[in-house]
Design a protein around this motif. Structure first.
Motif, PDB file in Angstrom:
ATOM      1  N   ALA A 151       0.611  -1.505  -0.258  1.00  0.00           N
ATOM      2  CA  ALA A 151       0.407   0.104  -0.043  1.00  0.00           C
ATOM      3  C   ALA A 151       0.810   1.172   0.222  1.00  0.00           C
ATOM      4  O   ALA A 151       0.740   2.382  -0.588  1.00  0.00           O
ATOM      5  CB  ALA A 151      -0.627   0.023   1.621  1.00  0.00           C
ATOM      6  N   SER A 152       1.673   1.089   0.753  1.00  0.00           N
ATOM      7  CA  SER A 152       2.875   2.425   1.006  1.00  0.00           C
ATOM      8  C   SER A 152       3.437   2.989  -0.961  1.00  0.00           C
ATOM      9  O   SER A 152       3.532   3.634  -1.207  1.00  0.00           O
ATOM     10  CB  SER A 152       3.733   2.361   2.109  1.00  0.00           C
ATOM     11  N   ASP A 153       4.100   1.458  -1.580  1.00  0.00           N
ATOM     12  CA  ASP A 153       4.376   2.129  -1.993  1.00  0.00           C
ATOM     13  C   ASP A 153       3.461   2.491  -3.444  1.00  0.00           C
ATOM     14  O   ASP A 153       3.773   3.043  -4.099  1.00  0.00           O
ATOM     15  CB  ASP A 153       5.637   0.426  -2.822  1.00  0.00           C
ATOM     16  N   ARG A 154       2.775   1.842  -3.443  1.00  0.00           N
ATOM     17  CA  ARG A 154       0.943   1.389  -4.610  1.00  0.00           C
ATOM     18  C   ARG A 154       1.071   3.206  -4.257  1.00  0.00           C
ATOM     19  O   ARG A 154       0.713   4.089  -5.180  1.00  0.00           O
ATOM     20  CB  ARG A 154       0.345   1.003  -3.997  1.00  0.00           C
ATOM     21  N   THR A 155       1.189   3.993  -3.079  1.00  0.00           N
ATOM     22  CA  THR A 155       0.212   5.288  -2.933  1.00  0.00           C
ATOM     23  C   THR A 155       1.462   6.216  -3.567  1.00  0.00           C
ATOM     24  O   THR A 155       1.744   7.282  -3.810  1.00  0.00           O
ATOM     25  CB  THR A 155       0.685   5.794  -0.979  1.00  0.00           C
ATOM     26  N   ARG A 156       3.026   5.837  -3.222  1.00  0.00           N
ATOM     27  CA  ARG A 156       3.880   6.751  -3.652  1.00  0.00           C
ATOM     28  C   ARG A 156       4.500   6.913  -5.230  1.00  0.00           C
ATOM     29  O   ARG A 156       4.165   7.363  -5.869  1.00  0.00           O
ATOM     30  CB  ARG A 156       5.160   5.867  -3.172  1.00  0.00           C
ATOM     31  N   ILE A 157       4.001   5.639  -5.868  1.00  0.00           N
ATOM     32  CA  ILE A 157       4.070   5.088  -7.645  1.00  0.00           C
ATOM     33  C   ILE A 157       2.519   5.726  -7.579  1.00  0.00           C
ATOM     34  O   ILE A 157       2.687   7.292  -9.328  1.00  0.00           O
ATOM     35  CB  ILE A 157       3.942   4.513  -7.246  1.00  0.00           C
ATOM     36  N   GLU A 158       1.326   6.112  -7.122  1.00  0.00           N
ATOM     37  CA  GLU A 158       0.174   6.383  -7.639  1.00  0.00           C
ATOM     38  C   GLU A 158       0.505   8.442  -7.831  1.00  0.00           C
ATOM     39  O   GLU A 158       0.052   9.100  -9.105  1.00  0.00           O
ATOM     40  CB  GLU A 158      -1.084   6.295  -6.952  1.00  0.00           C
ATOM     41  N   THR A 159       1.036   8.528  -6.472  1.00  0.00           N
ATOM     42  CA  THR A 159       1.209  10.055  -6.511  1.00  0.00           C
ATOM     43  C   THR A 159       2.123  10.722  -7.344  1.00  0.00           C
ATOM     44  O   THR A 159       1.615  11.648  -8.516  1.00  0.00           O
ATOM     45  CB  THR A 159       2.159  10.754  -4.779  1.00  0.00           C
ATOM     46  N   GLU A 160       2.959   9.896  -8.245  1.00  0.00           N
ATOM     47  CA  GLU A 160       4.826  10.141  -9.005  1.00  0.00           C
ATOM     48  C   GLU A 160       3.820  10.167 -10.616  1.00  0.00           C
ATOM     49  O   GLU A 160       3.888  11.009 -11.368  1.00  0.00           O
ATOM     50  CB  GLU A 160       5.378   9.472  -8.787  1.00  0.00           C
ATOM     51  N   LEU A 161       2.696   9.335 -10.986  1.00  0.00           N
ATOM     52  CA  LEU A 161       1.906   9.090 -11.420  1.00  0.00           C
ATOM     53  C   LEU A 161       1.232  10.419 -11.673  1.00  0.00           C
ATOM     54  O   LEU A 161       1.203  11.165 -12.958  1.00  0.00           O
ATOM     55  CB  LEU A 161       1.165   7.387 -11.563  1.00  0.00           C
ATOM     56  N   ALA A 162       0.412  10.022 -10.669  1.00  0.00           N
ATOM     57  CA  ALA A 162      -0.561  11.988 -11.161  1.00  0.00           C
ATOM     58  C   ALA A 162       0.434  12.577 -11.222  1.00  0.00           C
ATOM     59  O   ALA A 162       0.108  13.704 -11.996  1.00  0.00           O
ATOM     60  CB  ALA A 162      -1.344  11.964  -9.530  1.00  0.00           C
ATOM     61  N   VAL A 163       1.466  13.264 -10.829  1.00  0.00           N
ATOM     62  CA  VAL A 163       2.633  14.426 -11.265  1.00  0.00           C
ATOM     63  C   VAL A 163       3.012  14.389 -12.162  1.00  0.00           C
ATOM     64  O   VAL A 163       2.426  15.331 -13.614  1.00  0.00           O
ATOM     65  CB  VAL A 163       3.512  14.892  -9.874  1.00  0.00           C
ATOM     66  N   ALA A 164       3.357  13.046 -12.880  1.00  0.00           N
ATOM     67  CA  ALA A 164       3.377  12.744 -14.714  1.00  0.00           C
ATOM     68  C   ALA A 164       2.516  13.242 -15.853  1.00  0.00           C
ATOM     69  O   ALA A 164       2.610  13.386 -16.204  1.00  0.00           O
ATOM     70  CB  ALA A 164       4.162  11.272 -14.669  1.00  0.00           C
ATOM     71  N   SER A 165       1.298  12.565 -15.411  1.00  0.00           N
ATOM     72  CA  SER A 165      -0.340  12.736 -15.662  1.00  0.00           C
ATOM     73  C   SER A 165       0.507  14.490 -15.736  1.00  0.00           C
ATOM     74  O   SER A 165      -1.023  14.525 -16.780  1.00  0.00           O
ATOM     75  CB  SER A 165      -1.148  12.019 -15.264  1.00  0.00           C
ATOM     76  N   LYS A 166      -0.703  14.973 -15.090  1.00  0.00           N
ATOM     77  CA  LYS A 166      -0.998  16.141 -14.700  1.00  0.00           C
ATOM     78  C   LYS A 166       0.820  16.916 -15.259  1.00  0.00           C
ATOM     79  O   LYS A 166       0.007  17.368 -16.704  1.00  0.00           O
ATOM     80  CB  LYS A 166      -0.787  16.944 -12.749  1.00  0.00           C
ATOM     81  N   GLN A 167       2.006  16.796 -16.189  1.00  0.00           N
ATOM     82  CA  GLN A 167       3.056  17.424 -17.195  1.00  0.00           C
ATOM     83  C   GLN A 167       2.048  16.569 -17.815  1.00  0.00           C
ATOM     84  O   GLN A 167       2.591  17.982 -19.073  1.00  0.00           O
ATOM     85  CB  GLN A 167       3.596  16.322 -16.156  1.00  0.00           C
ATOM     86  N   HIS A 168       1.235  15.096 -18.082  1.00  0.00           N
ATOM     87  CA  HIS A 168       0.959  15.769 -19.671  1.00  0.00           C
ATOM     88  C   HIS A 168      -0.244  16.025 -20.130  1.00  0.00           C
ATOM     89  O   HIS A 168       0.186  16.848 -21.206  1.00  0.00           O
ATOM     90  CB  HIS A 168       1.512  13.601 -19.361  1.00  0.00           C
ATOM     91  N   ASN A 169      -0.716  15.983 -19.088  1.00  0.00           N
ATOM     92  CA  ASN A 169      -2.564  16.957 -19.826  1.00  0.00           C
ATOM     93  C   ASN A 169      -1.721  18.078 -20.176  1.00  0.00           C
ATOM     94  O   ASN A 169      -2.331  19.285 -21.208  1.00  0.00           O
ATOM     95  CB  ASN A 169      -3.441  17.253 -18.412  1.00  0.00           C
ATOM     96  N   ALA A 170      -0.828  19.336 -19.344  1.00  0.00           N
ATOM     97  CA  ALA A 170      -0.319  20.839 -19.682  1.00  0.00           C
ATOM     98  C   ALA A 170       0.296  20.521 -21.069  1.00  0.00           C
ATOM     99  O   ALA A 170       0.156  21.331 -21.756  1.00  0.00           O
ATOM    100  CB  ALA A 170       0.674  21.243 -18.854  1.00  0.00           C
ATOM    101  N   LEU A 171       1.334  19.802 -20.925  1.00  0.00           N
ATOM    102  CA  LEU A 171       1.573  19.408 -22.852  1.00  0.00           C
ATOM    103  C   LEU A 171       0.706  19.119 -23.595  1.00  0.00           C
ATOM    104  O   LEU A 171       0.943  19.453 -24.970  1.00  0.00           O
ATOM    105  CB  LEU A 171       2.852  18.295 -22.616  1.00  0.00           C
ATOM    106  N   VAL A 172       0.140  18.167 -23.317  1.00  0.00           N
ATOM    107  CA  VAL A 172      -1.024  18.149 -24.307  1.00  0.00           C
ATOM    108  C   VAL A 172      -1.687  19.456 -24.689  1.00  0.00           C
ATOM    109  O   VAL A 172      -2.094  20.051 -25.543  1.00  0.00           O
ATOM    110  CB  VAL A 172      -2.056  16.573 -24.032  1.00  0.00           C
ATOM    111  N   GLN A 173      -2.253  20.316 -23.337  1.00  0.00           N
ATOM    112  CA  GLN A 173      -3.056  20.783 -23.675  1.00  0.00           C
ATOM    113  C   GLN A 173      -2.514  22.388 -24.501  1.00  0.00           C
ATOM    114  O   GLN A 173      -2.457  22.798 -25.597  1.00  0.00           O
ATOM    115  CB  GLN A 173      -3.607  22.059 -22.213  1.00  0.00           C
ATOM    116  N   ASP A 174      -1.307  22.562 -24.357  1.00  0.00           N
ATOM    117  CA  ASP A 174      -0.381  23.276 -24.742  1.00  0.00           C
ATOM    118  C   ASP A 174      -0.299  22.660 -26.286  1.00  0.00           C
ATOM    119  O   ASP A 174       0.449  23.558 -27.155  1.00  0.00           O
ATOM    120  CB  ASP A 174       1.366  23.407 -24.313  1.00  0.00           C
TER     121      ASP A 174
END
Length: 357
Positions: free
Chosen positions: A193-216
């Motif tokens: 659970a701890s690793d999953r939470t950490r990875i999901e947080t990292e995934l969320a940050v990467a997804s946010k960055q990806h979405n911003a790039l797609v919007q640009d």
């Protein structure tokens, strides 16, 4: 057909109206260029407005083309009038049976009151007025073309920058895709659970960055498309202005050549009239009675000497005159050919009298 003066007035109005529409079309494209990142060129600019301008331009050129042919018709009429004036009228001949001097004075009075010079100078003046109108239109067209070409240069540079930005964004998005896939796989495979939470947080940050790039990317793509459409509209307008300018130059060349030809024609016909008068004087001298034969012979001898001298001058000058006249006629033939090719339908209506059909 309307009078030459009325046609000139109609042409003046049409040129003013066409210039307003051309300036408005250029202004619309300028406004689009200024807002290129906000809105795209409308269908009105790309099609409707351009077609409207073309319609007015064609109407203007058709009016001027018919006016030019009208000037040619009047010139031909003057030529016929000149030829008729060389001979005495029926009434003058009848009077001449009883009083030759009275007959000649009547003829000279008719020539004096004919205002031939005024008529031809008026015609040449009308040609000059139309030429100035066309030259003003040509200047305006070139100014508009230069303005649009400058905007196109700026817009092409803007689009090049936007395309570079777009390619950079796509490269960054493409580079980020494997990381997202990797993080998504880790989330699916992680049971802690701890690793999953950490990875999901990292995934969320990467997804946010990806979405911003797609919007640009979407913004850059929209701007690129906007600039591309404006560039195409601008190219079409520049091409249209160039074609209009070419038409104006054909009309100007035709008018200028015709004016030169009219000057040559006027000079030749005027000399022809003077020759006719001189011939009449010679005939009167020849008809003097027997009692004045000796005086007539002396007068004719003097006239002959002067005439021979004048004849030599005329013959020597004739060569240069013919070279110039032929050159003008050759230039007129070329100008007429270009004119007829560009305005074939109008020429056909004029030649076949198909007006109102």
């Amino acid at each position: 057909m309307a009078s030459l003066d009325q046609q000139i007035k109609d042409s003046q109005k049409q040129i003013v109206l066409t210039q307003e529409k051309i300036a408005d079309m250029t202004s619309r494209l300028d406004r689009v260029a200024a807002k290129a990142g906000v809105e795209q060129p409308t269908i009105d600019i790309a099609n409707a407005t351009l077609q409207d301008v073309h319609a007015h331009t064609e109407a203007m050129n058709a009016n001027i083309a018919e006016l030019i042919m009208g000037l040619d018709d009047v010139t031909a009429g003057f030529s016929r009038d000149f030829e008729q004036m060389r001979s005495k009228t029926g009434w003058e001949k009848f009077v001449g049976v009883f009083a030759s001097h009275k007959s000649e004075s009547m003829r000279q009075e008719r020539l004096r009151t004919a205002s031939i010079d005024d008529k031809l100078q008026d015609l040449i003046g009308k040609s000059d007025v139309i030429t100035r109108l066309l030259e003003g239109q040509l200047t305006m067209l070139n100014e508009q073309k230069d303005k649009v070409e400058q905007n196109l240069t700026d817009t092409l540079a803007d689009r090049e920058t936007v395309v570079d930005t777009l390619e950079n964004l796509r490269a960054r998005i493409q580079a980020l895709d494997p990381k997202l896939i990797e993080l998504e796989n880790k989330v699916a495979a992680t049971t802690d659970a701890s690793d999953r939470t950490r990875i999901e947080t990292e995934l969320a940050v990467a997804s946010k960055q990806h979405n911003a790039l797609v919007q640009d990317e979407q913004v850059a793509l929209a701007k690129s498309q906007t600039l591309e459409r404006y560039i195409e509209a601008g190219k079409t307008w520049v091409d249209s202005l160039q074609n209009q300018a070419a038409t104006q130059m054909v009309l100007i060349n035709k008018l200028q050549t015709d004016t030169r030809q009219r000057v040559v024609l006027y000079d030749a016909l005027t000399k022809s009239l003077k020759t006719a008068q001189q011939q009449d004087v010679a005939h009167r001298i020849n008809e003097i009675g027997v009692k004045t034969d000796q005086e007539a012979q002396a007068a004719m001898a003097a006239i002959g000497t002067a005439t021979n001298s004048r004849m030599m001058d005329m013959l020597e000058a004739h060569g240069d005159h013919m070279v110039f006249a032929r050159k003008v006629l050759e230039e007129k033939a070329k100008a007429d050919e270009r004119f007829a090719r560009r305005f074939s339908e109008i020429v056909e209506k004029h030649d076949k009298n198909l007006y109102g059909g």
